[in-house]
Design a protein around this motif. Structure first.
Motif, PDB file in Angstrom:
ATOM      1  N   THR A 118       0.564  -1.396  -0.114  1.00  0.00           N
ATOM      2  CA  THR A 118      -0.402   0.016  -0.115  1.00  0.00           C
ATOM      3  C   THR A 118       0.747   1.521  -0.454  1.00  0.00           C
ATOM      4  O   THR A 118       1.876   1.611   0.590  1.00  0.00           O
ATOM      5  CB  THR A 118      -1.016  -0.077   1.298  1.00  0.00           C
ATOM      6  OG1 THR A 118      -1.861  -1.625   1.317  1.00  0.00           O
ATOM      7  CG2 THR A 118      -1.942   1.265   1.227  1.00  0.00           C
ATOM      8  N   ARG A 161      -2.062  -0.560  -3.829  1.00  0.00           N
ATOM      9  CA  ARG A 161      -3.560   0.025  -4.001  1.00  0.00           C
ATOM     10  C   ARG A 161      -1.862   1.787  -3.276  1.00  0.00           C
ATOM     11  O   ARG A 161      -1.328   1.243  -3.075  1.00  0.00           O
ATOM     12  CB  ARG A 161      -4.078  -0.492  -2.117  1.00  0.00           C
ATOM     13  CG  ARG A 161      -4.349  -1.366  -2.551  1.00  0.00           C
ATOM     14  CD  ARG A 161      -5.203  -1.595  -0.991  1.00  0.00           C
ATOM     15  NE  ARG A 161      -4.945  -1.441   0.300  1.00  0.00           N
ATOM     16  CZ  ARG A 161      -4.792  -1.252   1.531  1.00  0.00           C
ATOM     17  NH1 ARG A 161      -6.149  -1.509   1.647  1.00  0.00           N
ATOM     18  NH2 ARG A 161      -4.578  -1.733   2.562  1.00  0.00           N
ATOM     19  N   SER A 196      -7.699  -2.847   6.677  1.00  0.00           N
ATOM     20  CA  SER A 196      -8.905  -3.360   5.390  1.00  0.00           C
ATOM     21  C   SER A 196      -8.907  -3.733   4.150  1.00  0.00           C
ATOM     22  O   SER A 196      -8.156  -2.650   3.500  1.00  0.00           O
ATOM     23  CB  SER A 196      -9.807  -1.924   5.741  1.00  0.00           C
ATOM     24  OG  SER A 196     -11.343  -2.345   5.411  1.00  0.00           O
ATOM     25  N   ASN A 197      -9.395  -4.482   3.663  1.00  0.00           N
ATOM     26  CA  ASN A 197      -9.518  -5.070   2.888  1.00  0.00           C
ATOM     27  C   ASN A 197     -10.159  -4.130   1.936  1.00  0.00           C
ATOM     28  O   ASN A 197      -9.562  -4.531   0.284  1.00  0.00           O
ATOM     29  CB  ASN A 197      -9.369  -6.995   2.692  1.00  0.00           C
ATOM     30  CG  ASN A 197      -8.396  -7.282   2.932  1.00  0.00           C
ATOM     31  OD1 ASN A 197      -6.973  -7.498   3.626  1.00  0.00           O
ATOM     32  ND2 ASN A 197      -8.734  -8.716   3.914  1.00  0.00           N
ATOM     33  N   ASP A 198     -11.069  -3.963   1.890  1.00  0.00           N
ATOM     34  CA  ASP A 198     -11.924  -2.747   0.810  1.00  0.00           C
ATOM     35  C   ASP A 198     -12.079  -1.567   1.345  1.00  0.00           C
ATOM     36  O   ASP A 198     -12.792  -0.707   1.349  1.00  0.00           O
ATOM     37  CB  ASP A 198     -13.573  -3.295   1.008  1.00  0.00           C
ATOM     38  CG  ASP A 198     -13.885  -3.456   2.811  1.00  0.00           C
ATOM     39  OD1 ASP A 198     -13.259  -2.533   3.446  1.00  0.00           O
ATOM     40  OD2 ASP A 198     -14.983  -3.754   2.828  1.00  0.00           O
ATOM     41  N   PRO A 200     -11.567   2.419   0.512  1.00  0.00           N
ATOM     42  CA  PRO A 200     -11.642   3.048  -0.444  1.00  0.00           C
ATOM     43  C   PRO A 200     -10.391   4.055  -0.703  1.00  0.00           C
ATOM     44  O   PRO A 200      -9.696   3.495   0.305  1.00  0.00           O
ATOM     45  CB  PRO A 200     -13.195   4.163  -0.333  1.00  0.00           C
ATOM     46  CG  PRO A 200     -13.136   4.168   1.007  1.00  0.00           C
ATOM     47  CD  PRO A 200     -13.008   3.361   2.288  1.00  0.00           C
ATOM     48  N   SER A 222     -14.873   5.640  -6.216  1.00  0.00           N
ATOM     49  CA  SER A 222     -15.745   4.641  -6.641  1.00  0.00           C
ATOM     50  C   SER A 222     -16.458   5.509  -7.682  1.00  0.00           C
ATOM     51  O   SER A 222     -16.816   4.423  -8.891  1.00  0.00           O
ATOM     52  CB  SER A 222     -16.824   3.755  -5.561  1.00  0.00           C
ATOM     53  OG  SER A 222     -17.359   5.070  -4.629  1.00  0.00           O
TER      54      SER A 222
END
Length: 233
Positions: A118, A161, A196-198, A200, A222
């Motif tokens: 990340t 990410r 967190s894997n999700d 934003p 998104s």
């Protein structure tokens, strides 16, 4: 155990982020201008405006730990005043640190970011709203956000990410802020999002930050991703 490199770790939020990850048991490298700085990790001399300094810092981290799992681009400077009254070299310096500094460090670290790594960009609410007398800082943070969105699109397919964080006032003394959220609390919030894997792309922090983003209907990333996807069809 993750390998973490934090720029601007000598004080303020960067220092709190280093302490947060050290407390979580990670191997933390703290980018500092002076090795005398008191940090909760391994101090690494780092001037994000100097290509050679950036290269040496990254080389040291990789020689010691072998990789970089989390790069936190936190180093930043502030410049207040009416935008058109600013001295040009001072304006250039804030862009050099806040935008190109993050670009230099990310570029140098890229070969050592593993699949699942990340890159965290510490932006500001001034990256969402341009207040009066804060135009230079807002310019730098708006630019950082745009650069980060492009990087997220470019590095995402490679498993890296890119996340952006927009704190509101943090009680660090930075830019004269003596009120606001405690830096340790903000650091913990950032670390929890990164875990967190999700998560934003865009992450306003604190009650004020979330209210600003909601009021302005700021995209968390998104909607932009869906738009980009539609272009490629």
């Amino acid at each position: 155990m993750s390998v973490v490199l934090v720029s601007g770790a000598s004080r303020g939020l960067g220092n709190a982020l280093a302490a947060e990850y050290a407390a979580r048991g990670d191997q933390v490298f703290c980018g500092v201008r002076s090795l005398d700085a008191r940090v909760a990790g391994i101090p690494v001399e780092l001037d994000v405006t100097d290509n050679d300094s950036v290269a040496r810092a990254v080389d040291f981290v990789v020689a010691t730990a072998g990789r970089i799992d989390l790069l936190i681009n936190n180093a930043g400077v502030h410049l207040a005043g009416p935008l058109l009254s600013l001295e040009i070299n001072a304006f250039k310096n804030i862009l050099d640190v806040n935008v190109l500094g993050a670009w230099r460090l990310t570029r140098a670290a890229r070969p050592y970011l593993t699949d699942g790594s990340t890159v965290a960009m510490i932006s500001s609410l001034s990256g969402l709203v341009g207040p009066a007398n804060d135009g230079a800082y807002a310019t730098s943070k708006f630019a950082l956000e745009g650069m980060s969105q492009s990087l997220a699109s470019e590095l995402g397919p490679e498993g890296v990410r890119v996340l952006v964080f927009e704190p509101s006032a943090v009680a660090t003394g930075f830019a004269g802020a003596t009120h606001g959220d405690p830096p340790a609390t903000v650091a913990s919030d950032i670390a929890n999002v990164i875990a967190s894997n999700d998560a934003p792309f865009r992450n306003p922090l604190g009650d004020v930050g979330r209210r600003v983003a909601e009021t302005l209907r700021i995209d968390d990333g998104s909607r932009a991703s869906a738009l980009f996807a539609s272009f490629s069809k």
